[in-house]
Design an enzyme around this catalytic site. Sequence first.
Site, PDB file in Angstrom:
ATOM      1  CG  PHE A  91      50.985  44.501  40.646  1.00  0.00           C
ATOM      2  CD1 PHE A  91      51.678  44.806  39.482  1.00  0.00           C
ATOM      3  CD2 PHE A  91      50.863  44.059  41.534  1.00  0.00           C
ATOM      4  CE1 PHE A  91      51.685  46.552  39.842  1.00  0.00           C
ATOM      5  CE2 PHE A  91      50.519  46.028  42.050  1.00  0.00           C
ATOM      6  CZ  PHE A  91      51.635  46.911  41.133  1.00  0.00           C
ATOM      7  CG  ASP A 139      39.203  41.111  41.219  1.00  0.00           C
ATOM      8  OD1 ASP A 139      38.435  41.872  39.894  1.00  0.00           O
ATOM      9  OD2 ASP A 139      40.682  42.205  40.821  1.00  0.00           O
ATOM     10  NE  ARG A 175      30.114  30.414  42.567  1.00  0.00           N
ATOM     11  CZ  ARG A 175      28.604  30.802  43.022  1.00  0.00           C
ATOM     12  NH1 ARG A 175      28.454  31.954  43.470  1.00  0.00           N
ATOM     13  NH2 ARG A 175      27.719  30.159  43.174  1.00  0.00           N
TER      14      ARG A 175
END
Length: 350
Positions: A203, A83, A88
């Site tokens: 989360f 991720d 990026r």
Amino acid sequence: MSKPSTGTPEEQRDRRVLLTVHTGRRDVVALAQTSAARLIRGGIGVKILEDEAPDLDIPGAEVVPCDESAAKDAEIVMVFGGDGTFLRAAELARYTDAALMGVNLGRVGFLAETEPEAVEETLSAIEDCEYSVEERLAIRVDVLDRAGTVVGGTWALNEVSVEKAERSRVLDVVIAIDGRPLTSFGCDGVLCATPTGSTAYAFSAGGPVVWPDVEALLLVPTNAHALFARPLVTSPNSVLTVAVPADGNRARVSADGRRTVEVPDGGRVDVRRAGRPVRIARVHSATFGDRLVAKFGLPVRGFRDARHAGPGHELFTSRNVLDREVVDVDGLDAGGTTREVSGGGTYDDA
């Protein structure tokens, strides 16, 4: 959600894919090399970033600067990594029409479309233009000083964290929604997240999981010293404000963990929906729920699979998280002692 046109033969020859690669791993580089070779053989141009070019060493690839022009004229930005690499790549694709497509080579890889074993299928989908494109809500951030003058800004796909600059002190904040004060408390920080980012930092901080096609903004306090510091879900058109009192701790803004902006003393941070979404290409038909189950290893067997041992006794199966074998009460003999169960494990008497 849209689907690209196959285009004319002339347009097909002008197709380009930009690769962004986690070059710190040899297996990732090897997969990117073989994928690039296949795309080039199929008549699709491949672009690579100049800071990655020496490690990738892909014959026939166009080397481009690692700036906002990198994804210009690219149809797809193909990401090989986790991720972090995906975020990026999102910076490079931000101001173009290129869609992001990720191959997960990290640990969770929630943003990625495919796993390494399905790369051939993904490449075929790119060659045949058999993919759809999701538009994900992004957020814009304005940092204002005490006088209300904008002194900085950034954007994010996942989340913006307004966090304390000094670890030893608590950050005092005032929260406002659409210009109306809501509450204040001391905390480690406040997260303003998108539905896409609801499975990331928000989360971990106890925020809700929001399906990515739901248009909303999230505000999640982190380690708040307050009785009312619950996660909030607001309209996608709301403006979320985190104000920092002048006599409080210094604060800074971190966007997607990649870009930082300092917040002036007595300043505030306004977060709103960005005018431009982030485009993500999808090949597979798996739903977001399927991704949740796969990425987090969620148990999908419920009470209907319970074993019954007489009236009034529902004996649920359980999972031994150490050896990942399913054990149940049949592993106990009549005296409550341990005996061997299927798979060679044991069930210990509590």
